[in-house]
Design a protein around this motif. Sequence first.
Motif, PDB file in Angstrom:
ATOM      1  N   TYR A 217       0.831  -1.203   0.000  1.00 56.26           N
ATOM      2  CA  TYR A 217       0.000   0.000   0.000  1.00 56.26           C
ATOM      3  C   TYR A 217       0.869   1.258   0.000  1.00 56.26           C
ATOM      4  CZ  TYR A 217      -5.088   0.584   0.363  1.00 56.26           C
ATOM      5  OH  TYR A 217      -6.423   0.775   0.093  1.00 56.26           O
ATOM      6  N   PHE A 227      -5.321   5.039  -2.054  1.00 60.36           N
ATOM      7  CA  PHE A 227      -5.975   3.990  -1.291  1.00 60.36           C
ATOM      8  C   PHE A 227      -7.104   3.352  -2.081  1.00 60.36           C
ATOM      9  CE2 PHE A 227      -4.187   6.282   2.474  1.00 60.36           C
ATOM     10  CZ  PHE A 227      -3.314   5.260   2.827  1.00 60.36           C
ATOM     11  N   ILE A 230      -4.482   0.302  -5.388  1.00 62.62           N
ATOM     12  CA  ILE A 230      -3.245  -0.303  -4.909  1.00 62.62           C
ATOM     13  C   ILE A 230      -2.409  -0.897  -6.042  1.00 62.62           C
ATOM     14  CG2 ILE A 230      -4.126  -2.650  -4.527  1.00 62.62           C
ATOM     15  CD1 ILE A 230      -2.548  -2.674  -1.873  1.00 62.62           C
ATOM     16  N   TYR A 295       2.749   5.507   5.293  1.00 59.41           N
ATOM     17  CA  TYR A 295       1.583   4.672   5.573  1.00 59.41           C
ATOM     18  C   TYR A 295       1.708   4.096   6.983  1.00 59.41           C
ATOM     19  CZ  TYR A 295      -1.825   0.871   5.022  1.00 59.41           C
ATOM     20  OH  TYR A 295      -2.885   0.012   5.181  1.00 59.41           O
ATOM     21  N   PRO A 366      -7.393   5.377   4.262  1.00 58.72           N
ATOM     22  CA  PRO A 366      -8.409   4.772   3.406  1.00 58.72           C
ATOM     23  C   PRO A 366      -9.701   4.482   4.160  1.00 58.72           C
ATOM     24  CG  PRO A 366      -6.912   3.080   4.098  1.00 58.72           C
ATOM     25  CD  PRO A 366      -6.386   4.371   4.671  1.00 58.72           C
ATOM     26  N   GLU A 370     -12.257   0.951   0.702  1.00 56.23           N
ATOM     27  CA  GLU A 370     -10.991   1.001  -0.034  1.00 56.23           C
ATOM     28  C   GLU A 370     -10.043  -0.095   0.433  1.00 56.23           C
ATOM     29  OE1 GLU A 370     -10.572   5.709  -1.172  1.00 56.23           O
ATOM     30  OE2 GLU A 370     -10.094   5.089   0.881  1.00 56.23           O
ATOM     31  N   LEU A 371     -10.015  -0.341   1.735  1.00 53.97           N
ATOM     32  CA  LEU A 371      -9.202  -1.432   2.258  1.00 53.97           C
ATOM     33  C   LEU A 371      -9.681  -2.774   1.716  1.00 53.97           C
ATOM     34  CD1 LEU A 371      -8.797  -0.384   6.002  1.00 53.97           C
ATOM     35  CD2 LEU A 371      -6.933  -0.758   4.390  1.00 53.97           C
TER      36      LEU A 371
END
Length: 387
Positions: A217, A227, A230, A295, A366, A370-371
């Motif tokens: 990421y 985000f 990726i 990050y 994010p 988004e994750l």
Amino acid sequence: MLSSSARRGAAVLLSAAVLTTLSACGAAPDQKSGGADGAKNGVQPGAATSVADFGSLEALAAAAQKEGELNVIALPPDWANYGEIIKAFEAKYKIKVNSENPDASSSDEIAAVKSRKGQKRAPDVLDLGIAFARSGAAENLFAPYKVTAWDKIPAAQKDADGRWTNDYGGYVSIGCDAARIATCPQTFADLLKPEYKGKVALNGNPTKSGSAFGGVYAAALANKGSFADIQPGIDFFGQLKKSGNFIPVESTPATVEKGETPISIDWDYLNAGYADQFKGKGVDWKVAVPTDGVYAQYYSQAINKEAPNPAAARLWLEFLYSAEGQNLWLKGYARPVLLPGMTQDGTADKAAVAKLPQVQGTPAFPASEELDKAKATLAEKWDKALS
């Protein structure tokens, strides 16, 4: 065997404010109420939602000491100073901590909760990546509990009902053995340089490992990704593999000490710990938080809804979210969730704060969707990118 750090699940991001500064048999024991055996007013320990249900922290400690044990899982002693944290808890409360399978992943933790339901060796408490904390809460696996310091924890760092609470975190960093590498890389862009051929590693597979997931990421952010996208991070590691720089060898303390992974992308608190661990052993481990891909992530605490030692489970959380517990994580180079407030009120260990890896830039955060999208993309495309 996978390393302790590689087997941890994905986690949630730190808030901006914080960043600045497996089955045995046996029935579960009865959960009694009243006196030293449980909470007050007829509330069983397993139903207690705060220390107020016990009347006081001292009453909670007495109930926990009556149980006498605490079952934990997936807590490597060299991960964020958990070894010292466990010893400190045992010494303070005279409660035996049964630490099982320290190299387990977050998914293993959830599996143990489900497979050991009603058994005395079920885990009482869990340290989880946020994806697993959220899914476990959605499956009604966790007991709601709000620690004494609840109001000091930012709303974004906890479940509103207290089913999970973020605890500690760190930044993606680049660790480098300056005894073997003439010039250590400072950024993701540096990792593409030809002098790093056969030297760059991740701490596990990003489809399973929270730290490796964070590494990809961060690489995406460093390469015009986001985000919501990726893919540039996956492409970066594909390019790094094609150039011969990236080696598909899981970075562990053993591979670091042997010089097999002289450059390792990992959480800053783990890399910083290596610097201490290998001092005087021929390893000169340096840590840099890359400015082109900032990050950070948190892990989360949760209590098994059917914990065999429910009072001890709640006392454990009270300990972790006390200044003592938070400073022990800090001593392990992890950034505890209460650090901003502790810095303001003077309870933070100033020497430990001063030793944290330096960070520049402001991280982005994010959304949950988004994750989820990033994890799905990695699962679909990671192996192909590195083939």
